[in-house]
Design a protein around this motif. Structure first.
Motif, PDB file in Angstrom:
ATOM      1  N   GLU A 224      54.520  13.780  36.967  1.00  0.00           N
ATOM      2  CA  GLU A 224      53.602  14.978  36.813  1.00  0.00           C
ATOM      3  C   GLU A 224      52.363  14.463  35.783  1.00  0.00           C
ATOM      4  N   TYR A 225      53.099  13.904  34.682  1.00  0.00           N
ATOM      5  CA  TYR A 225      52.482  13.561  33.407  1.00  0.00           C
ATOM      6  C   TYR A 225      51.425  12.403  33.562  1.00  0.00           C
TER       7      TYR A 225
ATOM      8  N   GLU B 107      45.834  15.592  35.606  1.00  0.00           N
ATOM      9  CA  GLU B 107      44.045  15.373  35.200  1.00  0.00           C
ATOM     10  C   GLU B 107      43.759  14.636  33.752  1.00  0.00           C
ATOM     11  N   GLU B 108      44.601  15.355  32.934  1.00  0.00           N
ATOM     12  CA  GLU B 108      44.457  14.834  31.424  1.00  0.00           C
ATOM     13  C   GLU B 108      44.697  13.468  31.240  1.00  0.00           C
ATOM     14  N   HIS B 109      46.121  13.019  31.777  1.00  0.00           N
ATOM     15  CA  HIS B 109      46.731  11.875  31.300  1.00  0.00           C
ATOM     16  C   HIS B 109      46.520  10.727  32.501  1.00  0.00           C
ATOM     17  N   LYS B 110      45.937  11.161  33.740  1.00  0.00           N
ATOM     18  CA  LYS B 110      46.285  10.161  34.934  1.00  0.00           C
ATOM     19  C   LYS B 110      45.991   8.879  34.253  1.00  0.00           C
TER      20      LYS B 110
ATOM     21  N   LEU C 185      61.554   8.118  38.288  1.00  0.00           N
ATOM     22  CA  LEU C 185      61.035   8.835  37.218  1.00  0.00           C
ATOM     23  C   LEU C 185      61.492  10.349  37.268  1.00  0.00           C
ATOM     24  N   LYS C 186      61.586  10.912  36.233  1.00  0.00           N
ATOM     25  CA  LYS C 186      61.971  12.172  36.007  1.00  0.00           C
ATOM     26  C   LYS C 186      60.472  12.919  36.304  1.00  0.00           C
TER      27      LYS C 186
ATOM     28  N   ILE D 275      57.135   8.724  29.424  1.00  0.00           N
ATOM     29  CA  ILE D 275      57.802   8.267  30.413  1.00  0.00           C
ATOM     30  C   ILE D 275      59.386   8.251  30.451  1.00  0.00           C
ATOM     31  N   SER D 276      60.013   8.996  31.145  1.00  0.00           N
ATOM     32  CA  SER D 276      61.419   9.045  31.223  1.00  0.00           C
ATOM     33  C   SER D 276      62.028   9.004  32.564  1.00  0.00           C
ATOM     34  N   LEU D 277      63.258   8.628  32.603  1.00  0.00           N
ATOM     35  CA  LEU D 277      63.989   8.107  33.747  1.00  0.00           C
ATOM     36  C   LEU D 277      64.991   9.099  34.043  1.00  0.00           C
ATOM     37  N   GLU D 278      65.280   9.094  35.344  1.00  0.00           N
ATOM     38  CA  GLU D 278      66.679   9.959  35.797  1.00  0.00           C
ATOM     39  C   GLU D 278      67.839   8.935  35.240  1.00  0.00           C
TER      40      GLU D 278
END
Length: 201
Positions: free
Chosen positions: A20-21, A25-28, A14-15, A100-103
């Motif tokens: 972190e997203y 706490e908001e999107h966990k 994951l990037k 959600i984005s990937l390396e």
């Protein structure tokens, strides 16, 4: 007409912003794994439409009947413990969305034999992941139908549903009801999980 060849299996991380997203706490997202550098198998699964899923690589897994539906295992080479595996864990999958984005680069596994093993069995991996998701959807549909059953029959059905839900006790699928077309919310599933034996809801 010959079947089209599946693309080569890719393993990505994951990037940083995506990691972190899903952990803020908001999107966990419930039940997601930690470790920012963890590798994921990036797959496309055809349910009602194509969904892109990330299935995490895990180590120190043990083979047993309780975990057989949620894991795709590879025996650890040279392991002292014969029952020690690494592999893919469907119960901790992430469904890819715009957040959600990937390396860009793919990652190399520690063993080339391990990569070849997954590549050789990618059709089986996709089918097993699909079955894992579909069974959860079907269980949720059974919960939806409970309102249409009489109390005596309802108790029997709840008992059966609770047994099936044990396989999904720590699953990330709880985050994706809307995406999977499940009309009940996860709180309703939790209510069934935690209801006393023999009690209707």
């Amino acid at each position: 007409m010959p079947k089209s060849k599946l693309p080569t299996l890719e393993f990505r991380t994951l990037k940083k912003k995506s990691y972190e997203y899903i952990h803020d706490e908001e999107h966990k997202l419930k039940e997601c794994l930690d470790k920012e550098t963890r590798g994921y198998a990036y797959l496309s699964i055809n349910l009602n439409s194509n969904i892109h899923v990330l299935i995490p690589l895990r180590s120190r897994l043990e083979k047993n009947s309780k975990s057989s539906n949620r894991l795709f295992l590879y025996p650890v080479e040279g392991a002292k413990h014969k029952n020690l595996y690494c592999g893919l864990d469907f119960s901790k999958l992430i469904i890819k969305n715009t957040h959600i984005s990937l390396e860009q680069h793919t990652i190399k596994l520690e063993s080339y034999k391990e990569f070849n093993y997954y590549e050789k069995h990618k059709t089986e991996i996709i089918e097993k992941a699909k079955k894992y998701i579909e069974l959860y959807i079907n269980i949720c549909k059974k919960i939806e139908d409970l309102d249409n059953t009489e109390n005596g029959e309802q108790e029997k059905r709840i008992s059966n549903i609770k047994k099936q839900l044990n396989k999904y006790r720590y699953s990330t699928l709880c985050n994706y009801h809307e995406k999977l077309g499940i009309s009940i919310d996860y709180e309703t599933v939790e209510l069934i999980k935690n209801s006393p034996q023999g009690q209707s809801v």
